[in-house]
Motif scaffolding. Structure first.
Motif, PDB file in Angstrom:
ATOM      1  N   ASN A   1      72.952  -9.538  33.414  1.00 31.99           N
ATOM      2  CA  ASN A   1      73.574  -8.871  34.563  1.00 31.99           C
ATOM      3  C   ASN A   1      73.161  -9.499  35.879  1.00 31.99           C
ATOM      4  O   ASN A   1      73.952  -9.616  36.798  1.00 31.99           O
ATOM      5  CB  ASN A   1      73.219  -7.381  34.576  1.00 31.99           C
ATOM      6  CG  ASN A   1      74.029  -6.609  33.565  1.00 31.99           C
ATOM      7  OD1 ASN A   1      75.062  -7.075  33.107  1.00 31.99           O
ATOM      8  ND2 ASN A   1      73.547  -5.436  33.199  1.00 31.99           N
ATOM      9  N   SER A   2      71.919  -9.913  35.996  1.00 28.42           N
ATOM     10  CA  SER A   2      71.463 -10.503  37.257  1.00 28.42           C
ATOM     11  C   SER A   2      72.111 -11.859  37.508  1.00 28.42           C
ATOM     12  O   SER A   2      72.277 -12.271  38.642  1.00 28.42           O
ATOM     13  CB  SER A   2      69.938 -10.638  37.270  1.00 28.42           C
ATOM     14  OG  SER A   2      69.521 -11.503  36.239  1.00 28.42           O
TER      15      SER A   2
ATOM     16  N   ARG B   1      76.027 -10.878  38.487  1.00 26.37           N
ATOM     17  CA  ARG B   1      76.184 -10.214  39.782  1.00 26.37           C
ATOM     18  C   ARG B   1      75.109 -10.687  40.737  1.00 26.37           C
ATOM     19  O   ARG B   1      73.936 -10.474  40.501  1.00 26.37           O
ATOM     20  CB  ARG B   1      76.074  -8.700  39.575  1.00 26.37           C
ATOM     21  CG  ARG B   1      76.259  -7.920  40.811  1.00 26.37           C
ATOM     22  CD  ARG B   1      76.164  -6.434  40.510  1.00 26.37           C
ATOM     23  NE  ARG B   1      75.727  -5.811  41.741  1.00 26.37           N
ATOM     24  CZ  ARG B   1      74.645  -5.078  41.866  1.00 26.37           C
ATOM     25  NH1 ARG B   1      73.887  -4.858  40.834  1.00 26.37           N
ATOM     26  NH2 ARG B   1      74.313  -4.559  43.017  1.00 26.37           N
TER      27      ARG B   1
ATOM     28  N   SER C   1      73.009 -10.425  44.150  1.00 29.63           N
ATOM     29  CA  SER C   1      72.617  -9.255  44.925  1.00 29.63           C
ATOM     30  C   SER C   1      73.295  -9.283  46.289  1.00 29.63           C
ATOM     31  O   SER C   1      73.593 -10.328  46.838  1.00 29.63           O
ATOM     32  CB  SER C   1      71.102  -9.213  45.091  1.00 29.63           C
ATOM     33  OG  SER C   1      70.679 -10.295  45.878  1.00 29.63           O
ATOM     34  N   ILE C   2      73.544  -8.107  46.794  1.00 32.79           N
ATOM     35  CA  ILE C   2      74.101  -7.968  48.140  1.00 32.79           C
ATOM     36  C   ILE C   2      72.927  -7.781  49.082  1.00 32.79           C
ATOM     37  O   ILE C   2      71.975  -7.072  48.785  1.00 32.79           O
ATOM     38  CB  ILE C   2      75.063  -6.780  48.211  1.00 32.79           C
ATOM     39  CG1 ILE C   2      76.271  -7.039  47.320  1.00 32.79           C
ATOM     40  CG2 ILE C   2      75.500  -6.533  49.653  1.00 32.79           C
ATOM     41  CD1 ILE C   2      77.226  -5.882  47.232  1.00 32.79           C
ATOM     42  N   GLU C   3      73.022  -8.411  50.205  1.00 32.69           N
ATOM     43  CA  GLU C   3      71.946  -8.356  51.188  1.00 32.69           C
ATOM     44  C   GLU C   3      72.565  -8.046  52.540  1.00 32.69           C
ATOM     45  O   GLU C   3      73.594  -8.599  52.894  1.00 32.69           O
ATOM     46  CB  GLU C   3      71.260  -9.719  51.199  1.00 32.69           C
ATOM     47  CG  GLU C   3      70.221  -9.919  52.238  1.00 32.69           C
ATOM     48  CD  GLU C   3      69.700 -11.348  52.189  1.00 32.69           C
ATOM     49  OE1 GLU C   3      68.811 -11.608  51.382  1.00 32.69           O
ATOM     50  OE2 GLU C   3      70.211 -12.180  52.964  1.00 32.69           O
TER      51      GLU C   3
ATOM     52  N   ASP D   1      67.866  -5.326  50.904  1.00 33.64           N
ATOM     53  CA  ASP D   1      68.482  -5.678  49.637  1.00 33.64           C
ATOM     54  C   ASP D   1      68.329  -4.572  48.595  1.00 33.64           C
ATOM     55  O   ASP D   1      68.620  -4.766  47.427  1.00 33.64           O
ATOM     56  CB  ASP D   1      67.939  -7.006  49.102  1.00 33.64           C
ATOM     57  CG  ASP D   1      66.432  -6.991  48.902  1.00 33.64           C
ATOM     58  OD1 ASP D   1      65.800  -5.950  49.132  1.00 33.64           O
ATOM     59  OD2 ASP D   1      65.886  -8.035  48.520  1.00 33.64           O
ATOM     60  N   LEU D   2      67.902  -3.402  49.004  1.00 30.59           N
ATOM     61  CA  LEU D   2      67.784  -2.260  48.101  1.00 30.59           C
ATOM     62  C   LEU D   2      69.114  -1.516  48.068  1.00 30.59           C
ATOM     63  O   LEU D   2      69.655  -1.156  49.110  1.00 30.59           O
ATOM     64  CB  LEU D   2      66.675  -1.313  48.572  1.00 30.59           C
ATOM     65  CG  LEU D   2      65.278  -1.915  48.642  1.00 30.59           C
ATOM     66  CD1 LEU D   2      64.326  -0.948  49.321  1.00 30.59           C
ATOM     67  CD2 LEU D   2      64.789  -2.260  47.249  1.00 30.59           C
ATOM     68  N   ASP D   3      69.643  -1.303  46.873  1.00 28.83           N
ATOM     69  CA  ASP D   3      70.962  -0.693  46.733  1.00 28.83           C
ATOM     70  C   ASP D   3      71.083   0.654  47.438  1.00 28.83           C
ATOM     71  O   ASP D   3      72.080   0.922  48.080  1.00 28.83           O
ATOM     72  CB  ASP D   3      71.328  -0.525  45.257  1.00 28.83           C
ATOM     73  CG  ASP D   3      71.830  -1.812  44.639  1.00 28.83           C
ATOM     74  OD1 ASP D   3      72.178  -2.736  45.395  1.00 28.83           O
ATOM     75  OD2 ASP D   3      71.879  -1.890  43.400  1.00 28.83           O
ATOM     76  N   ASN D   4      70.060   1.513  47.313  1.00 24.12           N
ATOM     77  CA  ASN D   4      70.174   2.844  47.916  1.00 24.12           C
ATOM     78  C   ASN D   4      70.227   2.774  49.443  1.00 24.12           C
ATOM     79  O   ASN D   4      70.925   3.550  50.079  1.00 24.12           O
ATOM     80  CB  ASN D   4      69.060   3.765  47.449  1.00 24.12           C
ATOM     81  CG  ASN D   4      67.676   3.253  47.785  1.00 24.12           C
ATOM     82  OD1 ASN D   4      67.470   2.058  47.969  1.00 24.12           O
ATOM     83  ND2 ASN D   4      66.724   4.153  47.856  1.00 24.12           N
TER      84      ASN D   4
ATOM     85  N   ILE E   1      71.376   0.108  51.177  1.00 25.82           N
ATOM     86  CA  ILE E   1      72.684  -0.487  51.473  1.00 25.82           C
ATOM     87  C   ILE E   1      73.769   0.588  51.407  1.00 25.82           C
ATOM     88  O   ILE E   1      74.651   0.645  52.268  1.00 25.82           O
ATOM     89  CB  ILE E   1      72.990  -1.654  50.511  1.00 25.82           C
ATOM     90  CG1 ILE E   1      72.079  -2.837  50.839  1.00 25.82           C
ATOM     91  CG2 ILE E   1      74.458  -2.066  50.585  1.00 25.82           C
ATOM     92  CD1 ILE E   1      72.141  -3.972  49.849  1.00 25.82           C
ATOM     93  N   GLU E   2      73.691   1.474  50.420  1.00 21.89           N
ATOM     94  CA  GLU E   2      74.673   2.554  50.307  1.00 21.89           C
ATOM     95  C   GLU E   2      74.637   3.473  51.521  1.00 21.89           C
ATOM     96  O   GLU E   2      75.673   3.894  52.020  1.00 21.89           O
ATOM     97  CB  GLU E   2      74.446   3.360  49.033  1.00 21.89           C
ATOM     98  CG  GLU E   2      74.988   2.681  47.806  1.00 21.89           C
ATOM     99  CD  GLU E   2      74.873   3.534  46.557  1.00 21.89           C
ATOM    100  OE1 GLU E   2      74.968   4.777  46.663  1.00 21.89           O
ATOM    101  OE2 GLU E   2      74.692   2.953  45.482  1.00 21.89           O
TER     102      GLU E   2
END
Length: 119
Positions: free
Chosen positions: A10-11, A14, A16-18, A33-36, A38-39
């Protein structure tokens, strides 16, 4: 070798979004770069009202209080206050309190003037 989803982790599939937040005035630059987190930022920016608030705050060097923002955007102070809370939770603005004519004023200032998304 053929690349397919079955032979990649998976890594590897995909990236990572930054998000980079920059403040040219204070010379600050942070990378998220932490998903939570960024959300939180993306949700805060998904509202036109919150984007309008950011624009209004950005035009004032010393920030703006809830009453002035509400007047400029022709909205209630309660609505603006709720929207400011979401922007503050996303770390896009900072708020200070100072005394005013009718009690305490909440002054909102923009923290970053540039947001860069890297995929």
């Amino acid at each position: 070798m053929e690349i397919s989803e079955s032979n990649l982790s998976n890594s590897e599939i995909r990236s990572s979004i930054e998000i980079r937040l920059k403040n040219d005035i204070k010379d600050e630059n942070i990378v998220i770069d932490l998903d939570n987190v960024i959300e939180l930022i993306v949700k805060a920016l998904s509202s036109k009202t919150r984007r309008d608030i950011l624009h209004q705050i950005q035009t004032e060097n010393n920030g703006m209080d809830v009453s002035n923002i509400a007047k400029k955007l022709d909205m209630t102070e309660a609505n603006i206050s709720a929207q400011i809370k979401k922007l503050e939770e996303a770390n896009l603005i900072e708020c200070d309190y100072c005394s005013g004519q009718h009690g305490v004023r909440k002054i909102s200032k923009i923290k970053y003037n540039q947001l860069i998304v890297n995929f």
